[in-house]
Enzyme design. Structure first.
Site, short mmCIF file in Angstrom:
data_model
loop_
_atom_site.label_atom_id
_atom_site.label_comp_id
_atom_site.label_asym_id
_atom_site.label_seq_id
_atom_site.Cartn_x
_atom_site.Cartn_y
_atom_site.Cartn_z
N SER A 64 44.02 40.77 48.22
CA SER A 64 43.44 42.47 46.79
C SER A 64 43.17 41.68 46.09
O SER A 64 42.96 41.02 45.37
CB SER A 64 44.14 43.32 47.52
OG SER A 64 43.45 44.50 47.40
N HIS B 243 37.75 43.66 49.85
CA HIS B 243 37.73 44.82 50.41
C HIS B 243 36.48 45.06 50.00
O HIS B 243 35.58 46.03 50.06
CB HIS B 243 38.41 46.47 49.84
CG HIS B 243 39.84 45.92 49.71
ND1 HIS B 243 40.56 45.91 50.56
CD2 HIS B 243 40.67 46.19 49.27
CE1 HIS B 243 41.89 46.86 51.48
NE2 HIS B 243 42.46 46.25 49.77
N GLU C 234 37.57 42.01 54.56
CA GLU C 234 39.30 42.28 55.35
C GLU C 234 39.66 41.45 56.40
O GLU C 234 38.94 41.69 57.00
CB GLU C 234 39.71 44.16 55.20
CG GLU C 234 39.25 45.03 54.38
CD GLU C 234 39.39 46.55 54.71
OE1 GLU C 234 39.88 46.63 55.85
OE2 GLU C 234 39.67 46.97 53.95
#
Length: 288
Positions: A144, A186, A213
């Site tokens: 992330s 994401h 993801e």
């Protein structure tokens, strides 16, 4: 930051964690499927390699550190350490420097990528990371925010649901490990098509990569990446676009970008960054 070929390996991962901004922080822990982490362990040299967790991006660093330590322990790793970077001064401490000098792999957590740059960008440990990445088989992984900070031109935020308008993506300088890419995470679940599109419209010479993801890249020598994990990697190449009005528009104006070359890649597919060529995993090949 140099754009020359590096000897190290980068593993940016699309993530599967909240940023920890809501009131239920205790539940907002970083998590990556063990299959992805296994790639980190393998590239680092195996179960005996020294892995250093850096939860500097997270608002709940202790919980995140425990979560990652447990995950690596389940994979058989016994040499896992925590690098505590709570403020910029921590990046100049002898203990921090020693951990970065002796690590086989670094693992940046999710959270806020701007915190990583603010606490470490241009510091002594950042310079050591860059030097080792350039000269050694040194692994830098991140999920992330930890993936997004790897870019030189780094996405810091943006409205995910707005239409394709100028000014809906916010950018700043990242850690600069891979200057030729802009990485977003994401990507599918949070609908980040618009902001990565604006990012490559602003920097058409760079390749935009949106990671779903449980999906990551293994980037070798700054020249090629291989997709790993169960999801998609969406690649945007605006270099040969025939119409891009990003530079002439006012903030908030709808944008147009035509002939944006887009690739949807999955586990095992490879992309040559400089030549923009793709090597697709054969249908009868085993997954990596």
């Amino acid at each position: 930051m140099s754009d020359s070929s590096a000897n190290g390996v980068l593993i940016p991962i699309g993530g599967n964690e909240d940023k920890g901004y809501d009131l239920e922080d205790v539940y907002a822990l970083d998590f990556i499927e063990e299959g992805i982490l296994q790639h980190v362990v393998k590239q680092a040299g195996g179960k005996n390699s020294k892995i250093v967790i850096i939860p500097a991006a997270s608002s709940i660093p202790k919980e995140v550190a425990v979560n990652y330590r447990d995950a690596f322990t389940k994979l058989g790793c016994t040499n896992v350490h925590l690098l505590k970077i709570r403020e910029r001064a921590d990046s100049e401490k002898e203990k921090s420097i020693d951990l970065v000098k002796t690590a086989d792999a670094l693992m940046f957590s999710g959270g806020d990528q701007s915190k990583i740059v603010a606490k470490m960008g241009g510091s002594t440990i950042h310079k050591i990371m860059m030097d080792r990445y350039q000269k050694e088989h040194f692994v830098i992984a991140g999920t992330s925010a930890g993936a997004m900070c790897m870019s030189q031109e780094m996405i810091t935020g943006g409205n995910n649901t707005d239409s394709f308008r100028k000014g809906t993506v916010f950018m700043d300088k990242g850690m600069g490990f891979i200057p030729s890419l802009i990485i977003d995470s994401h990507f599918i679940r949070r609908g980040r098509f618009g902001r990565l599109t604006e990012a490559v419209a602003k920097y058409p010479e760079l390749v935009g990569v949106g990671l779903a993801e449980d999906t990551g890249l293994i980037i070798r020598n700054d020249t090629e990446f291989q997709v790993i994990g169960s999801g998609m990697a969406i690649v945007f190449d605006a270099r040969t676009s025939t119409h891009n009005n990003q530079r002439i528009l006012e903030e908030g104006t709808p944008m147009t970008l035509t002939d944006l070359k887009t690739h949807i890649l999955s586990n095992g597919d490879r992309f040559e960054i400089k030549t923009r060529k793709i090597k697709v995993l054969p249908m009868n090949a085993e997954f990596v």
